[in-house]
Structure formats: structure tokens, C-alpha cells
Design a protein around this motif. Sequence first.
Motif, PDB file in Angstrom:
ATOM      1  N   VAL A  98       0.973  -1.112   0.013  1.00  0.00           N
ATOM      2  CA  VAL A  98      -0.028   0.135  -0.063  1.00  0.00           C
ATOM      3  C   VAL A  98       0.603   1.210  -0.092  1.00  0.00           C
ATOM      4  N   TRP A  99       0.794   2.110  -0.852  1.00  0.00           N
ATOM      5  CA  TRP A  99       1.242   3.503  -0.832  1.00  0.00           C
ATOM      6  C   TRP A  99       0.241   4.325   0.182  1.00  0.00           C
ATOM      7  N   TYR A 100       0.840   4.645   1.188  1.00  0.00           N
ATOM      8  CA  TYR A 100       0.186   5.589   2.284  1.00  0.00           C
ATOM      9  C   TYR A 100       0.416   7.090   1.896  1.00  0.00           C
ATOM     10  N   ASP A 101      -0.406   7.807   1.615  1.00  0.00           N
ATOM     11  CA  ASP A 101      -0.194   9.273   1.121  1.00  0.00           C
ATOM     12  C   ASP A 101      -1.284  10.095   1.415  1.00  0.00           C
ATOM     13  N   ASP A 102      -1.041  11.397   1.702  1.00  0.00           N
ATOM     14  CA  ASP A 102      -2.232  12.286   1.721  1.00  0.00           C
ATOM     15  C   ASP A 102      -3.152  12.303   0.344  1.00  0.00           C
ATOM     16  N   SER A 103      -2.374  12.290  -0.438  1.00  0.00           N
ATOM     17  CA  SER A 103      -3.137  12.733  -1.933  1.00  0.00           C
ATOM     18  C   SER A 103      -3.890  11.537  -2.143  1.00  0.00           C
ATOM     19  N   VAL A 104      -3.587  10.465  -1.733  1.00  0.00           N
ATOM     20  CA  VAL A 104      -4.682   9.114  -2.100  1.00  0.00           C
ATOM     21  C   VAL A 104      -5.296   8.867  -0.747  1.00  0.00           C
ATOM     22  N   GLY A 105      -5.129   9.116   0.432  1.00  0.00           N
ATOM     23  CA  GLY A 105      -5.574   8.905   1.627  1.00  0.00           C
ATOM     24  C   GLY A 105      -5.717  10.293   2.346  1.00  0.00           C
ATOM     25  N   PRO A 106      -6.797  10.940   2.112  1.00  0.00           N
ATOM     26  CA  PRO A 106      -7.030  12.155   2.931  1.00  0.00           C
ATOM     27  C   PRO A 106      -7.299  11.911   4.223  1.00  0.00           C
ATOM     28  N   GLU A 107      -7.759  10.913   4.782  1.00  0.00           N
ATOM     29  CA  GLU A 107      -7.810  10.634   6.252  1.00  0.00           C
ATOM     30  C   GLU A 107      -6.578  10.490   6.783  1.00  0.00           C
ATOM     31  N   LEU A 108      -5.743   9.926   6.212  1.00  0.00           N
ATOM     32  CA  LEU A 108      -4.308   9.304   6.923  1.00  0.00           C
ATOM     33  C   LEU A 108      -3.986  10.661   8.033  1.00  0.00           C
ATOM     34  N   SER A 109      -3.784  11.916   7.706  1.00  0.00           N
ATOM     35  CA  SER A 109      -3.404  13.146   8.336  1.00  0.00           C
ATOM     36  C   SER A 109      -4.515  13.447   9.228  1.00  0.00           C
ATOM     37  N   ARG A 110      -5.721  13.092   8.954  1.00  0.00           N
ATOM     38  CA  ARG A 110      -6.853  13.607   9.939  1.00  0.00           C
ATOM     39  C   ARG A 110      -6.790  12.514  11.151  1.00  0.00           C
ATOM     40  N   ASN A 188     -12.851   5.850   5.721  1.00  0.00           N
ATOM     41  CA  ASN A 188     -11.593   6.965   5.987  1.00  0.00           C
ATOM     42  C   ASN A 188     -10.421   6.315   5.148  1.00  0.00           C
ATOM     43  N   ILE A 189     -10.176   6.779   4.045  1.00  0.00           N
ATOM     44  CA  ILE A 189      -8.932   6.362   3.165  1.00  0.00           C
ATOM     45  C   ILE A 189      -7.635   6.793   3.726  1.00  0.00           C
ATOM     46  N   LEU A 190      -6.884   5.878   3.678  1.00  0.00           N
ATOM     47  CA  LEU A 190      -5.464   6.077   4.001  1.00  0.00           C
ATOM     48  C   LEU A 190      -4.473   6.207   2.949  1.00  0.00           C
ATOM     49  N   GLY A 191      -4.735   5.226   1.984  1.00  0.00           N
ATOM     50  CA  GLY A 191      -3.779   4.955   1.013  1.00  0.00           C
ATOM     51  C   GLY A 191      -4.308   4.132  -0.300  1.00  0.00           C
ATOM     52  N   ARG A 192      -3.537   3.612  -1.035  1.00  0.00           N
ATOM     53  CA  ARG A 192      -4.141   2.897  -2.266  1.00  0.00           C
ATOM     54  C   ARG A 192      -3.120   1.812  -2.446  1.00  0.00           C
ATOM     55  N   THR A 193      -3.532   0.660  -3.056  1.00  0.00           N
ATOM     56  CA  THR A 193      -2.856  -0.419  -3.460  1.00  0.00           C
ATOM     57  C   THR A 193      -3.118  -0.586  -4.961  1.00  0.00           C
ATOM     58  N   ALA A 194      -1.983  -1.391  -5.613  1.00  0.00           N
ATOM     59  CA  ALA A 194      -2.485  -1.615  -7.077  1.00  0.00           C
ATOM     60  C   ALA A 194      -3.071  -3.071  -7.326  1.00  0.00           C
ATOM     61  N   ILE A 195      -2.968  -3.807  -6.166  1.00  0.00           N
ATOM     62  CA  ILE A 195      -3.352  -5.198  -6.385  1.00  0.00           C
ATOM     63  C   ILE A 195      -4.893  -5.325  -6.805  1.00  0.00           C
ATOM     64  N   LYS A 196      -4.975  -6.120  -7.788  1.00  0.00           N
ATOM     65  CA  LYS A 196      -6.356  -6.299  -8.302  1.00  0.00           C
ATOM     66  C   LYS A 196      -7.284  -7.541  -7.540  1.00  0.00           C
ATOM     67  N   LEU A 197      -8.164  -6.995  -6.777  1.00  0.00           N
ATOM     68  CA  LEU A 197      -8.939  -7.666  -5.851  1.00  0.00           C
ATOM     69  C   LEU A 197     -10.088  -8.493  -6.379  1.00  0.00           C
ATOM     70  N   PHE A 198     -10.562  -8.318  -7.709  1.00  0.00           N
ATOM     71  CA  PHE A 198     -11.456  -9.080  -8.337  1.00  0.00           C
ATOM     72  C   PHE A 198     -11.222  -8.971  -9.903  1.00  0.00           C
ATOM     73  N   ASP A 199     -11.175 -10.365 -10.576  1.00  0.00           N
ATOM     74  CA  ASP A 199     -10.449 -10.359 -11.756  1.00  0.00           C
ATOM     75  C   ASP A 199     -11.391 -11.611 -12.467  1.00  0.00           C
ATOM     76  N   ARG A 200     -11.913 -11.262 -13.368  1.00  0.00           N
ATOM     77  CA  ARG A 200     -12.790 -12.236 -14.021  1.00  0.00           C
ATOM     78  C   ARG A 200     -11.920 -13.389 -14.755  1.00  0.00           C
ATOM     79  N   GLU A 201     -10.706 -12.848 -15.096  1.00  0.00           N
ATOM     80  CA  GLU A 201      -9.899 -13.652 -15.758  1.00  0.00           C
ATOM     81  C   GLU A 201      -9.119 -14.797 -15.004  1.00  0.00           C
ATOM     82  N   ARG A 202      -9.088 -14.678 -13.610  1.00  0.00           N
ATOM     83  CA  ARG A 202      -8.431 -15.663 -12.771  1.00  0.00           C
ATOM     84  C   ARG A 202      -9.470 -16.938 -12.498  1.00  0.00           C
TER      85      ARG A 202
END
Length: 237
Positions: A98-110, A188-202
Motif C-alpha cells: 500500500v502507498w500511504y499518502d495524503d493525496s490518495v488517503g485524505p484521512e491519513l493526516s486527519r 476513511n481512506i489511508l492509501g491505495r494498492t495496485a493489487i487487483k482484488l476482483f478479476d474475471r480472468e482468474r
Amino acid sequence: MSQSLSPQLETVGMDALMVRLFDAIDEAHMPWILAADSALRERLGEALIDLVPSYTTLLVHYDVARLSQIEARKLIQDALQGLKPASNEAGREHRIPVWYDDSVGPELSRIAERLGVDTDDVVRRHTGRDYCAFALGFAPGYAFMGLVEEALGTPRLKTPRQRVPAGSVGIAERQTAIYPMRSPGGWNILGRTAIKLFDRERDEISLFRPGDRVRFEPISREAFIEQGGDTTPLEER
């Protein structure tokens, strides 16, 4: 684990019964939920249409052409008689970068400000334990996980966002989750991941199953981009 169960059966439809095993959410209950899931699938066989495990219950949807409700109740009770989990451990293990950052996770600083700590401390707390996937719902691949430490527990936003990007990692009360696709949401959003959680091809389209163990791992912006992550800032509303 030394424990005996007293399952309660509740009618929730002409072809469905709710099996209630516990009254409170506790990750220690998941081995029992999974053991009950396995026992019920085996006992009901082709008469089972769907079985949905959750925090404290299992929803059993059965074929009324094969079973009456009385017969379904009897099979369920027989399947759970003397039930014991195989062990205290349950499910697979996942490591989610997970990339934890205010730009993608506004509630991190809050959340950091509320606790009187810096954002690095919030990240350390969020990544410092394994979480149990209690249930799937809300959206395909969305796993409700917990429990975050009590201090991190934060109420849902009073006004949900209209668009939360896929991969957003958030907290609501003492649960944590990842949005598998863009959708409205009030966590409350803290960050973002690139992992695909739902994939019809799997073969298994949802990455998580109830009972799985999940550990979040902090990564840099550069690593997030290398993994295919979208750095577009999260809109406030």
C-alpha cells in the motif's frame, strides 16, 4: 480451542435459513465458521444452492424441490452436531503493498491529528498486525477485515464520497477494507494498492475468501507506480 456450539436456526425466506453460531464479532470464531461451512456443504450436497459465511452466521440457500424446510433444518443440525475446527488457524495469507499518502488517503493526516501522532505512526499501527477477512460483500471482491487497534477505530464519514478509486484502503470503526473497484463509499481512506482484488480472468475471481489473513505493507510512490498503481489524487467528494 475448547468450546461447544449451540447453533440457532432462523427462517429468512421460503428457501433459506440463517445459522447463527455466535453473538459477537471475533476473529477467533472464524475457524468455527469455516468448519461449519465445510460441514454444511458436504451434508447438503446437491440440495445446496448457495452458502454465505459471515461474521457470526452462515446463510444457507437450499433447493425446495429437493428439501422441505423441516428436512433442511434436520440436515443442518446433524451436520453441526459435535462440530470442531481443524485448528485455530484459518484461511490463506496475503501481503498487500500500500502507498500511504495524503493525496490518495485524505484521512491519513486527519486520524494522525486526532491521535496526536505523525502519519508514519498511523501507518505503523495499520500495518502492524494481521487482519482476518470476516465476510465478502458491498461489491465483488470487497472483504470486511478486522480488527484494527482500538485507537485507530474511526466512524464512517458523515457524507460518503461519490467516487472512491479502486484499490483505496480505508477504515470504518474497527474494520478495514480495500475498494476493489471505483464506487461510492464512506470509509476513511489511508492509501491505495495496485493489487487487483476482483478479476474475471482468474480461476478464483475474488482474491480474498472469508477466513483469509491479510497484512498491509507500506511501499513508496515509485514502487506503487512500478506495480501499475494510479496516482490520481482522491477527490474529496
